[in-house]
Design an enzyme around this catalytic site. Structure first.
Site, short mmCIF file in Angstrom:
data_model
loop_
_atom_site.label_atom_id
_atom_site.label_comp_id
_atom_site.label_asym_id
_atom_site.label_seq_id
_atom_site.Cartn_x
_atom_site.Cartn_y
_atom_site.Cartn_z
CB SER A 23 -19.76 13.34 3.50
OG SER A 23 -19.07 13.52 2.29
CE LYS A 47 -13.52 10.85 -2.02
NZ LYS A 47 -13.28 11.78 -0.97
CB ILE A 73 -8.98 14.77 1.34
CG1 ILE A 73 -8.85 14.03 2.68
CG2 ILE A 73 -8.96 13.81 0.15
CD1 ILE A 73 -7.54 13.33 2.90
CG ASN A 101 -20.77 15.89 0.65
OD1 ASN A 101 -20.12 16.60 -0.12
ND2 ASN A 101 -20.97 16.21 1.91
CB CYS A 132 -15.02 21.39 1.75
SG CYS A 132 -13.34 20.73 1.64
CE LYS A 168 -20.27 17.48 7.03
NZ LYS A 168 -19.58 16.25 6.58
N GLY A 220 -12.74 14.41 15.06
CA GLY A 220 -12.43 13.47 16.13
C GLY A 220 -12.97 13.94 17.47
N GLY A 251 -16.96 13.89 16.18
CA GLY A 251 -16.26 13.13 17.21
C GLY A 251 -17.02 11.96 17.81
N GLY A 272 -17.96 9.59 11.81
CA GLY A 272 -16.98 9.99 10.80
C GLY A 272 -15.63 9.38 11.05
#
Lengths: 310, 312
Positions: A23, A47, A73, A101, A132, A168, A220, A251, A272
């Site tokens: 997401s 998203k 974001i 999501n 988040c 999540k 990442g 990642g 992702g």
């Protein structure tokens, strides 16, 4: 050898393979579909959708780091109504299990979004975003308190109808097995893990954080070994016994990374940040997993899950 | 029957054909696009961009890295970087594009190592370029610093596709050393800029420090020349690319004299294709409750109507 079978059972669904998008890195579906065949994916996670549209945070919203990036974001999205009107019809055109999501400031907002979307045939299931790190209300404030994790999961599960609910998890907790247990106690059908790690980058000339939000979520390759470790722990200590599948992420850039997560205990994996650099990355992960199974004479990829040796 | 999307033709390989130093910190890279890329570029417009993956490139030796970048530019990179192009040419059945860049960070430092024959992975062309307004044949082009490349491309495009338009270019830079394109001399020894003179576009130059051209900001020169003259504002349009303070000034000038303007914007981008939502630009939106909404620089821009952009 016959071709390996990549299909999996995931939260009551049979999926064609274990590769998902993560997401927030793949749009609503049409953005990524311009660059790859999304119908080739086992699953797609949209998203975040909130009850009302959200503009998101001020810019800069991202900054690159060594082997990763921070994003803040702020759940920018078009809101439930426009999502239903503009995106659900597009989603219906693709042959993949689409998980929406769901995010919100209050439990009522999570409930409203899930309840409305539970009637949509094109939607396969939900991913509850309680992790988040970039919004003031909701998000991670729900995800770090085990009692709240259980309550929100239980409440949303009631309105999800027959559709599976995936929760999540944030890694920004002392013991992730506690929140994993809470989600399962609340009725989660699957766990997705991990979300980003709260982090900061400083502009040393201005002596200010680079991000307008000050902090952001690190994603990442930098987080991959930590994510693999956490998946392995939750699998061994919680999920395996409970019979709850894990969507592993953090990642992943290639099939080798994905295989690590599966061996650690994930039933499926999500790509992702890597989609930002190679929008067709999911396809190469899928092709590579196929090759891996052939090389290791694995007839069913589902047999790879949790095969980490002692 | 479920929809199956085709493999994208916008992810492709380009081969380095030429790589030149323009100024100490400015270079020009000429890339030949493969068949896939050339097909994708068939209807490219000035102001569009490509995302270059410099991740696989190695770092130069320390002695070849500007001293003040030794810390920052040597870190690992992961994301692509957006670049516009200053020129695009047919080369047989393929396209060749010119990318000028300023060596400022970890990606551009890595680009300096490229030699002819090397290849790069590109995504593009991306975004919306300048939309040529045929009802406004007086085109005033304004560039600042690294905003020059798409303006060079636009100048050439207007002259070849709209020969009846009256095109003038104004280019600003901080100093002579920061002019990102070739400087030549005419037969009389006068300085010329082939990027504009070769396509027959009259142009004027400013530098902040006065080291070349008129001293001051480019927008001051534009205002000085445009405002007093007999200027048919309904026939004119400003096309601009440059740093945000310059674009702010262009937008104010356009409002003041009552002309349309198109601005090529810039934001930090992780992807360039609408996935990451990081490149938000504040724009006027009558449909929004509070009158504004974000648009994405990568997909809705980078060129936006000046009247839509809100500069805080």
């Amino acid at each position: 050898m016959t071709e390996p079978n990549l299909s999996i059972e995931f939260a009551g669904l049979t999926l064609k393979n274990p590769v998902f998008t993560a997401s927030g890195t793949c749009g609503y579906i049409d953005e990524l579909a311009a660059f790859m065949d999304v119908s080739a994916l086992g699953g797609f996670t949209t998203k975040s959708i909130t009850l009302y549209p959200r503009k998101g945070n001020f810019t800069p919203r991202i900054v690159e780091t060594d082997a990763g990036m921070l994003n803040a974001i702020g759940l920018a999205n078009i809101g439930l109504d426009r999502f239903l009107r503009e995106k659900v019809p597009l989603i219906a055109q693709y042959d993949t299990a689409v998980f929406v999501n769901v995010a919100g400031r209050t439990i009522d907002e999570y409930v409203a979004v899930t309840e409305r979307l539970s009637q949509e045939k094109a939607i396969a299931g939900f991913e509850l975003n309680i992790s988040c790190p970039n919004v003031k209300k909701g998000g991670i404030t729900f995800g770090t308190d085990p009692q709240q994790v259980e309550t929100i999961t239980q409440t949303v599960k009631k309105v999800a109808g027959a559709k599976p609910l995936m929760v999540k998890l944030t890694p920004t907790v002392t013991d992730i097995t506690v929140t994993a247990r809470a989600a399962i106690a609340g009725g989660a059908d699957a766990l997705s893990m991990v979300n980003t790690f709260t982090a900061m980058v400083i502009d040393i000339e201005a002596r200010r954080p680079i991000l307008a939000n000050r902090t952001g979520g690190l994603s990442g390759p930098a987080i991959k070994p930590i994510a693999v470790y956490l998946v392995q722990r939750v699998y061994r200590e919680v999920a395996k016994l409970a019979g709850i599948p894990i969507l592993g992420m953090g990642g992943i850039r290639n099939a080798s990374d994905a295989a690590e997560f599966l061996i650690a205990g994930a039933t499926a994996v999500a790509v992702g940040t890597a989609s930002f650099i190679r929008p067709d990355c999911c396809q190469s992960v899928l092709d590579g997993l196929h090759d891996y199974c052939r090389r290791h004479k694995i007839a069913n990829i589902r047999d790879l899950t949790g095969t980490l040796q002692d | 029957m479920k929809h199956r999307s085709a493999q994208s033709s916008r992810i492709f390989t380009a081969v380095v054909r030429q790589h030149r130093i323009i100024r100490p910190r400015y270079r020009l890279l000429t890339l030949e696009l493969d068949a896939k890329g050339s097909a994708a570029f068939a209807s490219v417009m000035p102001g569009q961009f490509v995302e270059i993956d410099a991740g696989p490139l190695s770092l130069p030796q320390d002695k070849d890295i500007p001293a003040e970048l030794l810390d920052s530019a040597k870190r690992n990179i992961m994301l692509r970087r957006p670049f516009s192009f200053s020129a695009i040419r047919h080369k047989g059945n393929k396209f060749e594009i010119d990318i000028s860049y300023h060596v400022v960070g970890p990606s551009t430092v890595r680009l300096t190592t490229l030699v002819p024959g090397d290849s790069l992975n590109l995504i593009g062309p991306l975004g919306n370029g300048f939309r040529i307004d045929q009802s406004r044949p007086i085109a005033v082009l304004i560039a600042g610093g690294m905003g020059a490349p798409p303006i060079q491309h636009l100048a050439a495009h207007l002259k070849s596709h709209h020969p009846d338009m009256r095109v003038t270019a104004f280019i600003g830079a901080r100093s002579l050393d920061e002019i990102p394109f070739d400087i030549g001399t005419d037969p009389d020894g006068g300085i010329i800029f082939p990027a504009f003179s070769s396509v027959g576009v009259p142009h004027a130059m400013t530098t902040d420090d006065g080291s070349f051209g008129v001293k001051g900001f480019v927008t001051q020169l534009v205002e000085k020349l445009l405002v007093p003259g007999p200027f048919q504002t309904d026939k004119a349009i400003l096309y601009a690319c440059g740093p945000e303070p310059m674009l702010t000034a262009v937008s104010r000038l356009a409002a003041k004299i009552g002309v349309h303007c198109q601005l090529s914007m810039e934001r930090m981008m992780a992807c360039g294709i609408g996935l990451c939502q990081s490149c938000a630009i504040k724009t006027r939106d009558p449909q929004a409750e509070d009158g504004w909404s974000y648009r994405l620089c990568c997909k809705d821009g980078p060129v936006l109507d000046g009247k839509d952009v809100i500069f805080d």
